[in-house]
Design a protein around this motif. Sequence first.
Motif, PDB file in Angstrom:
ATOM      1  N   ASP A  57     -44.083  27.108  -8.417  1.00 33.14           N
ATOM      2  CA  ASP A  57     -43.267  26.852  -9.083  1.00 33.14           C
ATOM      3  C   ASP A  57     -42.951  27.138 -10.832  1.00 33.14           C
ATOM      4  N   VAL A  58     -41.731  27.122 -10.853  1.00 29.56           N
ATOM      5  CA  VAL A  58     -41.580  27.581 -12.536  1.00 29.56           C
ATOM      6  C   VAL A  58     -40.833  26.178 -13.244  1.00 29.56           C
ATOM      7  N   TRP A  59     -41.406  25.751 -13.960  1.00 30.12           N
ATOM      8  CA  TRP A  59     -40.732  24.780 -14.917  1.00 30.12           C
ATOM      9  C   TRP A  59     -39.965  25.185 -16.317  1.00 30.12           C
ATOM     10  N   ILE A  60     -38.966  25.008 -16.668  1.00 27.53           N
ATOM     11  CA  ILE A  60     -38.446  25.340 -17.972  1.00 27.53           C
ATOM     12  C   ILE A  60     -37.972  23.893 -18.692  1.00 27.53           C
ATOM     13  N   ASN A  61     -38.853  23.635 -19.655  1.00 25.08           N
ATOM     14  CA  ASN A  61     -38.342  22.306 -20.176  1.00 25.08           C
ATOM     15  C   ASN A  61     -38.439  21.084 -19.240  1.00 25.08           C
ATOM     16  N   GLY A  62     -39.298  21.265 -18.199  1.00 18.48           N
ATOM     17  CA  GLY A  62     -39.181  20.324 -17.311  1.00 18.48           C
ATOM     18  C   GLY A  62     -38.513  20.297 -16.107  1.00 18.48           C
ATOM     19  N   TRP A  63     -37.417  21.374 -15.925  1.00 23.56           N
ATOM     20  CA  TRP A  63     -36.517  21.649 -15.069  1.00 23.56           C
ATOM     21  C   TRP A  63     -37.209  22.571 -14.175  1.00 23.56           C
ATOM     22  N   ASN A  64     -37.165  22.358 -12.851  1.00 22.15           N
ATOM     23  CA  ASN A  64     -37.745  23.294 -11.586  1.00 22.15           C
ATOM     24  C   ASN A  64     -36.670  24.268 -11.748  1.00 22.15           C
ATOM     25  N   THR A  65     -36.954  25.618 -11.740  1.00 23.00           N
ATOM     26  CA  THR A  65     -35.880  26.581 -11.674  1.00 23.00           C
ATOM     27  C   THR A  65     -35.265  26.704 -10.179  1.00 23.00           C
ATOM     28  N   LYS A  66     -35.973  25.916  -9.163  1.00 21.69           N
ATOM     29  CA  LYS A  66     -35.466  25.991  -7.869  1.00 21.69           C
ATOM     30  C   LYS A  66     -34.146  25.214  -7.846  1.00 21.69           C
ATOM     31  N   GLU A  67     -34.032  24.283  -8.932  1.00 19.99           N
ATOM     32  CA  GLU A  67     -32.707  23.295  -8.719  1.00 19.99           C
ATOM     33  C   GLU A  67     -31.608  23.757  -9.296  1.00 19.99           C
ATOM     34  N   ARG A  68     -30.780  24.185  -8.407  1.00 16.69           N
ATOM     35  CA  ARG A  68     -29.554  24.994  -8.891  1.00 16.69           C
ATOM     36  C   ARG A  68     -28.914  24.168 -10.271  1.00 16.69           C
ATOM     37  N   ARG A  69     -28.988  22.898  -9.960  1.00 15.67           N
ATOM     38  CA  ARG A  69     -28.102  22.009 -10.745  1.00 15.67           C
ATOM     39  C   ARG A  69     -28.398  22.378 -12.255  1.00 15.67           C
ATOM     40  N   HIS A  70     -29.561  22.689 -12.469  1.00 20.50           N
ATOM     41  CA  HIS A  70     -29.935  23.022 -14.000  1.00 20.50           C
ATOM     42  C   HIS A  70     -29.868  24.448 -14.492  1.00 20.50           C
ATOM     43  N   LEU A  71     -29.305  25.028 -13.437  1.00 20.26           N
ATOM     44  CA  LEU A  71     -29.165  26.464 -13.605  1.00 20.26           C
ATOM     45  C   LEU A  71     -28.502  26.771 -15.246  1.00 20.26           C
ATOM     46  N   ARG A  72     -27.581  26.416 -15.409  1.00 19.38           N
ATOM     47  CA  ARG A  72     -26.889  26.649 -16.917  1.00 19.38           C
ATOM     48  C   ARG A  72     -27.601  26.168 -17.957  1.00 19.38           C
ATOM     49  N   GLU A  73     -28.451  25.123 -18.003  1.00 18.34           N
ATOM     50  CA  GLU A  73     -29.479  24.687 -18.849  1.00 18.34           C
ATOM     51  C   GLU A  73     -30.635  25.490 -19.036  1.00 18.34           C
ATOM     52  N   ILE A  74     -31.137  26.106 -18.006  1.00 20.61           N
ATOM     53  CA  ILE A  74     -32.342  26.649 -17.982  1.00 20.61           C
ATOM     54  C   ILE A  74     -31.924  28.260 -18.429  1.00 20.61           C
ATOM     55  N   ARG A  75     -30.604  28.643 -18.004  1.00 18.37           N
ATOM     56  CA  ARG A  75     -30.275  29.947 -18.620  1.00 18.37           C
ATOM     57  C   ARG A  75     -29.828  30.141 -20.165  1.00 18.37           C
ATOM     58  N   SER A  76     -29.570  28.692 -20.567  1.00 21.11           N
ATOM     59  CA  SER A  76     -29.248  28.909 -21.943  1.00 21.11           C
ATOM     60  C   SER A  76     -30.368  28.541 -22.723  1.00 21.11           C
ATOM     61  N   THR A  77     -31.413  28.051 -22.169  1.00 19.23           N
ATOM     62  CA  THR A  77     -32.818  28.005 -22.897  1.00 19.23           C
ATOM     63  C   THR A  77     -33.780  29.107 -22.896  1.00 19.23           C
ATOM     64  N   VAL A  78     -33.659  29.904 -22.078  1.00 17.51           N
ATOM     65  CA  VAL A  78     -34.464  31.123 -21.727  1.00 17.51           C
ATOM     66  C   VAL A  78     -33.371  32.065 -21.993  1.00 17.51           C
ATOM     67  N   GLY A  79     -32.975  33.018 -23.136  1.00 19.66           N
ATOM     68  CA  GLY A  79     -32.233  34.069 -23.103  1.00 19.66           C
ATOM     69  C   GLY A  79     -33.186  35.271 -22.747  1.00 19.66           C
ATOM     70  N   MET A  80     -32.337  36.164 -22.085  1.00 22.80           N
ATOM     71  CA  MET A  80     -32.962  37.518 -21.832  1.00 22.80           C
ATOM     72  C   MET A  80     -32.338  38.593 -22.502  1.00 22.80           C
ATOM     73  N   VAL A  81     -32.942  39.637 -22.828  1.00 20.01           N
ATOM     74  CA  VAL A  81     -32.541  40.998 -23.180  1.00 20.01           C
ATOM     75  C   VAL A  81     -33.244  41.879 -22.456  1.00 20.01           C
ATOM     76  N   PHE A  82     -32.509  42.952 -21.847  1.00 19.02           N
ATOM     77  CA  PHE A  82     -33.092  44.116 -20.823  1.00 19.02           C
ATOM     78  C   PHE A  82     -33.200  45.242 -21.790  1.00 19.02           C
ATOM     79  N   GLN A  83     -33.475  46.481 -21.028  1.00 16.38           N
ATOM     80  CA  GLN A  83     -33.872  47.790 -21.272  1.00 16.38           C
ATOM     81  C   GLN A  83     -32.775  48.343 -22.028  1.00 16.38           C
ATOM     82  N   GLN A  84     -31.589  48.569 -21.334  1.00 18.94           N
ATOM     83  CA  GLN A  84     -30.652  49.345 -21.723  1.00 18.94           C
ATOM     84  C   GLN A  84     -29.462  48.331 -22.161  1.00 18.94           C
TER      85      GLN A  84
END
Lengths: 613, 191, 281
Positions: free
Chosen positions: A64-91
Amino acid sequence: MAPLIRIESLHYTYQHEGGAVQALRGIDLTIEQGEYVVLLGHNGSGKSTLAKHLNALLLPTQGDVWINGWNTKERRHLREIRSTVGMVFQQPDNQIVATIVEEDVAFGPENLGLERQEIRRRVEWSLERVDMLPFRHRAPHLLSGGQKQRVCIAGVLAMQPSVLVLDEATAMLDPIGRQEVLEVARRLNREEGVTIIAVTHFMREAIEADRVLVLHDGKIALQGPPRTLFQQIDRLRALSLDVPHVSELAQALHRRFPAFPPDLLTPQEIAAAVIACCEERREESGERSARKDERGERNRTRDKFTLLTPHSSRPPLLALHHVAHYYMRGTPLEVKAIEDVNIEVHRGEIIGVIGHTGSGKSTAVQHFNGLLKAHEGEVWVLGQNLADPAVDLRAVRRAVGLVFQTPEAQLFEQYVGDDVAYGPRKQGLGPEEVRARVRRAMEAVGLPFEEFKDRITFSLSGGQMRRVAIAGVLALEPQVLVLDEPTAGLDPQARRQLMRHILDLHRQGVTLVIISHNMEELAEICDRIYVIADGRTVMAGTPAEVFSRAAELRAIGLDAPDMTQVAEALKAQGLLPADAVIYTLEQAEAAIAELLLAHGAALVEAPVGEQTR
Amino acid sequence: MNISTRSIVVAGVLIAISAVLAYTGLGYFPVPNVTAAATILHVPPIIGGVLEGPLVGAVVGLVFGFDSFIKFASTVTTSPAYANNPTMGWVAAFIIIFLPRLLIGPAAWWVYKRTRGGNEIVALGAAGVAGSLTNTVLVVGLAILLQVFTFEIVALVLPQAVFEAILAAVVTIAVVAAWKRIEIGRGGSSV
Amino acid sequence: MSEFEYLRNVTIGQYIPTESTVHRLDPRTKLLAALFVALAATSTRSVLATLLLIGLLMGVTRLARIEVRYVLRGLLPAAPFVAALMLMQLLFQGRFSVCETVYWEWGFVRITPCLIELVVLGALRLVIFLFLVSLLTLTTTASHILHGIETLLAPLQRIGLPVHEFALTNIIALRFIPIIAEEMERIAKAQASRGGDFGGAPWWRPDRMARARLPLIVPLFVNTLRRAEEMVVAMEARCYLGRKGRTKFVDLHFTGLDWLVIGLSVLLWVVVWRTPWPTFT
């Protein structure tokens, strides 16, 4: 309070080419708010896969992966998780959605459904944080790589994340761009308390971190603060990572002089440590101050004197004389690309060309095989002036092989063998000769002919594809090979392998011209180096000559090798003679050891037996 | 309607490729012909259809259609049949110019889906030919049917139609096989 | 200029920021006005009226502080195409032409004064269309045009058409055009360095023609599709989960002038349509 990120026995398996690949094999990790964590590892170690689990772009196969206590497997928290963890990629080019900088930064907040006023506030705030506010109305394709990447960071910041994940965000940038991005990350961490997780294969970027994790084979192989971690040189090497010269130097000196600190990370720290050792002695006698002044004087006079290309009596194999070239010539959008470039290449040499992005160095070398025509000046190739209409350009292109940046982007044939054979076939050679050439070219870059000729081009690894592309040029059997950033974007292992093959080619008689940002690499292999800035050749000479002018290099946005930087700092203190030639690890070690011995008061040399530990 | 992010992005980049192929001239092949050179500008909609389904194919075709509309609407609306009836002129122009372009991608998708049970390469070739012919046959057919051009124009367009179908098949096979790493069937390189 | 500078041709129709009144109009206004001018142009079969409309567009160009010559020069590359269309109309539309006088007839080809008038009209009408597109792109940034289209089409979202998705698709397309053009230049140079040329096949062998250009086309598509894959991940990482719950940052405003321009262009359409313009035949 729950930790910001908690990962428990994370496993991730995916299907690739019919087989299951275990990318992650049991990761346990906790990251707290405000940490600066660097994730190191070679390609395929699982570091990017791990990063993509942090905002639910990938979901665990097991664990499991928990972000701020939300389990990433739970789709209902998707928006919160993705706005909590921002990602910048290579290109950066593949992340910027909109055609205006501020509209792109607004993309994330728009997705969060924020009010227009709030979006505007956040866009301005985040562009400000990355120093890009003056560019808000620009089109992204007109920005430099570092600027574009900063726009990407702003786009993520605008969602006000607690964590910023930089997934190899510096891999495709030049040294200036890399500095810009790291500087922004550092500031966000210190001033805004943003947690930074940087995925990279540049060891030097780990220096900033509170904690470094080394991934290998889908597991955490090593972790700790950079100072302790970087001392495990042999262990890091075994994990296919590059150990910075600075760490190696510190430890080599520590082995000889146990009082010398082994855990230094930057050239400045080394210089300070050496100076400190010498100061103690100096305070005792005070004898050196006079000498120091005298040396400082000599240093200054030397800066005024300009180096000239050492002219050989032989005619050069390739030469650019006062070459100028303009893009979009004859249109209102005409821009000067280069205006006075002078390069001479003699048979059997290895020539380095350095300059920051946009200096015109890539434009300059494209004159060598007639891809670009000089608008002013002369281009000589194998004794022919390319301005002469009678010159057979095809023959020139066969004699001077040009390997572009990220050459794997030019592969097109389904099978490796056919792609390498493209050039020879276009030349109209018979099947036997084509086969022989393809074999030689592939083997020259370490791709056994029988094993690789029938492999599907597009399913090779990045490093292998690059070697196929280089083989495609080698199959023309050129006398000169011009390589534009041959190792950019490769991990240390692939880089070392490729450089070895390139040097083998040189041993077989191929003359080399290499454009690179990797000063250490060039310092070690080149006979001569040309420095291009703002469309002009501004310096030329042996690595020793060029790198001894570190201040001037810095003024045009280039860094000298770390070892030169250490030496320059010591020269400034009058500890080393101004004309000492130092740009490799060996030179630095020898010079500093001698210096420390001369100042031996505070340091005791270790017994010989321990030195060779 | 639920449209995936991937569909949006793939459609976007294919439209961009069409634009670049059109602007740079690399999408055109010199064929002795009165109208214009043979083109592969209908290949992006075909590839969109094959890779992402009929909707993406249609959207890519729509933008291609808009470009064609600007170029050819005057020819339709000033033809003797419609010169005195602007409303019918617009309707005819929409039917002749837009409709076929919208259908390139869906037609390619449909043929690909129907034929891919057998040889993947044959299916891709068939999709390319189908997409290309949907374009030429419908444009010319509708133009004749709606009395914009006389039947004899077929003689002029026929070679171009055949050429474009072959070009579309070759390019579709090469691109999709490379992208999806499908073996073209030689089983190895020819060196 | 170099044989590899593919973007050079794209200067036609580029945005020129002279900050005129025309530039400051809302993009929706300019789109609607262009539409009504196009409607006006198709509502008359008079060459005279069409020429007057071209004159009007030239006037607007001056108002936008852009040289008319610059726009006309931009249209010049279309000349061979216009000529080809005229020839086609002349050859294949004659039979539908109802006209008492016939200058010349052979098989299906019938040249009449009415037809000639229509062919000239067709060419002029095409010039109007191209002029409108140039004028729009010279005075409006591409991104504004797309926002304008999205806002104008927004009502269609209610009947279930994916307007937002279509707009986003076009923004991404616009974003990728310069990237792809640059990539194309690099690939072409790289293959040329290996001795590649992209022609050389005889005209009766389209398969070989296509194959000769594959070294360019295959990497272009493959690299671009790979970029697309990365873009999808990057967008989803930035919380893009479809249209639902999304707001818009860009805000378009109509001013009084906008309404005036729209009103005038509607009026223009009605006047052109209703006036009994003289025709030659």
